[in-house]
Scaffold this active site. Structure first.
Site, mmCIF file in Angstrom:
data_model
loop_
_atom_site.group_PDB
_atom_site.id
_atom_site.type_symbol
_atom_site.label_atom_id
_atom_site.label_comp_id
_atom_site.label_asym_id
_atom_site.label_seq_id
_atom_site.Cartn_x
_atom_site.Cartn_y
_atom_site.Cartn_z
ATOM 1 N N ARG A 119 84.831 39.421 30.532
ATOM 2 C CA ARG A 119 83.395 39.137 30.380
ATOM 3 C C ARG A 119 83.270 37.629 30.271
ATOM 4 N NH1 ARG A 119 78.950 41.928 26.540
ATOM 5 N NH2 ARG A 119 79.177 43.397 28.259
ATOM 6 N N HIS A 146 76.873 43.195 36.489
ATOM 7 C CA HIS A 146 77.398 44.050 35.405
ATOM 8 C C HIS A 146 77.704 45.434 36.021
ATOM 9 C CE1 HIS A 146 78.424 45.313 31.527
ATOM 10 N NE2 HIS A 146 77.258 45.323 30.910
ATOM 11 N N GLN A 149 78.300 48.768 33.944
ATOM 12 C CA GLN A 149 77.097 49.337 33.323
ATOM 13 C C GLN A 149 76.313 50.182 34.332
ATOM 14 O OE1 GLN A 149 75.949 48.891 29.928
ATOM 15 N NE2 GLN A 149 74.819 50.666 30.645
ATOM 16 N N ASP A 238 65.894 45.651 30.472
ATOM 17 C CA ASP A 238 66.956 44.910 29.776
ATOM 18 C C ASP A 238 66.271 43.790 28.987
ATOM 19 O OD1 ASP A 238 69.421 43.836 29.049
ATOM 20 O OD2 ASP A 238 69.911 43.060 31.042
ATOM 21 N N CYS A 278 70.562 49.137 28.996
ATOM 22 C CA CYS A 278 72.016 48.953 28.810
ATOM 23 C C CYS A 278 72.375 48.658 27.370
ATOM 24 C CB CYS A 278 72.531 47.866 29.750
ATOM 25 S SG CYS A 278 71.842 46.232 29.426
ATOM 26 N N ARG A 306 79.724 54.707 29.389
ATOM 27 C CA ARG A 306 80.527 53.533 29.769
ATOM 28 C C ARG A 306 82.008 53.882 29.678
ATOM 29 N NH1 ARG A 306 78.677 48.300 29.130
ATOM 30 N NH2 ARG A 306 80.747 47.750 29.904
HETATM 31 N N1 NVA Z 1 71.579 41.118 30.767
HETATM 32 C C1 NVA Z 1 72.241 41.206 29.484
HETATM 33 C C2 NVA Z 1 73.087 42.422 29.418
HETATM 34 C C3 NVA Z 1 73.802 42.632 28.108
HETATM 35 C C4 NVA Z 1 74.712 43.823 28.126
HETATM 36 C C5 NVA Z 1 73.073 39.953 29.249
HETATM 37 O O1 NVA Z 1 73.708 39.483 30.199
HETATM 38 O O2 NVA Z 1 73.078 39.443 28.130
HETATM 39 N N1 CP Z 2 75.686 47.082 27.603
HETATM 40 C C1 CP Z 2 76.688 46.275 27.231
HETATM 41 O O1 CP Z 2 77.444 45.739 28.051
HETATM 42 O O2 CP Z 2 76.808 46.124 25.886
HETATM 43 P P1 CP Z 2 77.712 45.080 25.103
HETATM 44 O O3 CP Z 2 77.151 43.723 25.350
HETATM 45 O O4 CP Z 2 77.613 45.490 23.651
HETATM 46 O O5 CP Z 2 79.119 45.191 25.608
#
Ligand code: NVA
Ligand code: CP
Length: 323
Positions: A119, A146, A149, A238, A278, A306
């Site tokens: 990540r 992502h 997800q 989101d 998500c 997930r």
């Molecule tokens: N769009 C959000 C998703 C978090 C799981 C982010 O990138 O922070």
């Molecule tokens: N939806 C998701 O990726 O959650 P986290 O940021 O908690 O991993």
């Protein structure tokens, strides 16, 4: 060849190229059909306490440069459930935070582990890691995509309502990593996608659409989110501000005020429409509490799934098809 034991000390010549999962477009439609079926099989075993130890002695390295709850727990628990083990690294507690080149990190980490989940911020950073990795690399979220997800979201839709092909999915909110991934998924799995974003926060096709054009023309844009929701099978949203964009928080609060999924939007959708997010969610911002905590919401199944889809994904990347 290691002279001490005769075991080859480098990768065998002619070994098949390593597959990575860096964006949704990396797999074919047919591969998705296999993965979704396999995830259902793996989930059914988990639910009935039947052991599924297909990754014994395999190690997953998880690298987090951004915060996470679901991604960490789902990958970590999933790997242990398959008989493997996990190494957890963050920017702060590894040399990644002290400017060791990503290429060097990839070469080292992929010599000691069997699969890597990352990540991070820019997709290019993930791509650079993958280019120097001996083992499969999975995108656990970047600024741009992502895919794990969306794989879970599609699995969740199918679990509740059957095939997603031909259905209408509505994205309400930011043209972000999730929206970009929905675009690719719509092109691959044949559902209709409507995207409603505030002006200035549209999906950037230069990012979302692949060089071969996957994702282009797979969606329609709506300036009014309520109109977008009319007759929808799935409404999803989101956070207004994704990780890494916190400096824009105040401007986004103003721009996104009307992009809050509420009871009126859900009423415009089909009576059996589902709501997904998500997570993490901000009740009262991108979604009202009576929607996310209401009867059409499947966010807890979505979060749990997930783990099931990622177990199928890791197994596929390491072992190929199992039936
Ligand atoms: N769009 C959000 C998703 C978090 C799981 C982010 O990138 O922070
Ligand atoms: N939806 C998701 O990726 O959650 P986290 O940021 O908690 O991993």
């Amino acid at each position: 060849m290691n002279p001490l034991n005769g075991i080859p000390s480098t990768l065998p010549k002619g070994a098949p190229p390593v597959r990575h999962y860096l964006q949704f477009a990396d797999f074919s439609t047919e591969e998705y059909h296999y993965l979704l079926e396999r995830a259902a099989f793996i989930k059914a075993k988990f639910k009935t306490f039947v052991r599924h130890h297909t990754l014994v002695d395999r190690t997953l390295a998880m690298i987090f440069e951004k915060a996470s709850t679901r991604t960490r727990v789902s990958f970590e628990a999933g790997m242990y459930q398959m008989g493997g083990s996990v190494v957890h690294l963050t920017t702060g507690d590894s040399q990644l935070g002290r400017a060791e080149p990503i290429e060097d990190s990839a070469k080292v980490i992929s010599r000691m582990t069997d699969i890597v989940m990352i990540r991070t911020y820019e997709q290019t950073k993930l791509e650079r890691f993958a280019a120097h990795s001996r083992v499969p690399v999975i995108n656990g979220l970047t600024n741009e995509f992502h895919p794990c997800q969306i794989l879970a979201d599609i699995f969740t839709y199918i679990e509740h309502r059957g095939p997603i092909a031909g259905k209408t999915v509505v994205w309400v909110g930011d043209g972000n990593n999730m929206a970009n991934t929905w675009l690719q998924a719509a092109a691959s799995l044949g559902f209709h996608l409507r995207v409603s974003t505030p002006s200035g926060y549209e999906v950037d096709e230069k990012v979302a659409v692949t060089p071969r054009g996957m994702g282009a023309g797979s969606y329609k844009t709506y300036s009014n989110p309520l109109e977008a929701c009319a007759g929808a099978d799935l409404v999803t949203t989101d956070v207004w501000t994704s990780m890494g964009y916190e400096a824009e928080n105040e401007a986004r609060r103003k721009a996104f005020a009307a992009w809050c999924v509420d009871a009126q939007m859900m009423a415009a959708a089909k009576p059996d429409a589902l709501f997904m997010h998500c997570l993490p969610a901000h009740r009262g911002e991108e979604v009202q509490a009576d929607v996310i905590d209401g009867p059409q919401s499947v966010v807890w199944d979505e979060a749990e799934n997930r783990m099931h889809v990622q177990k199928a994904l890791m197994e596929y990347l390491l072992l190929g098809r199992q039936n």
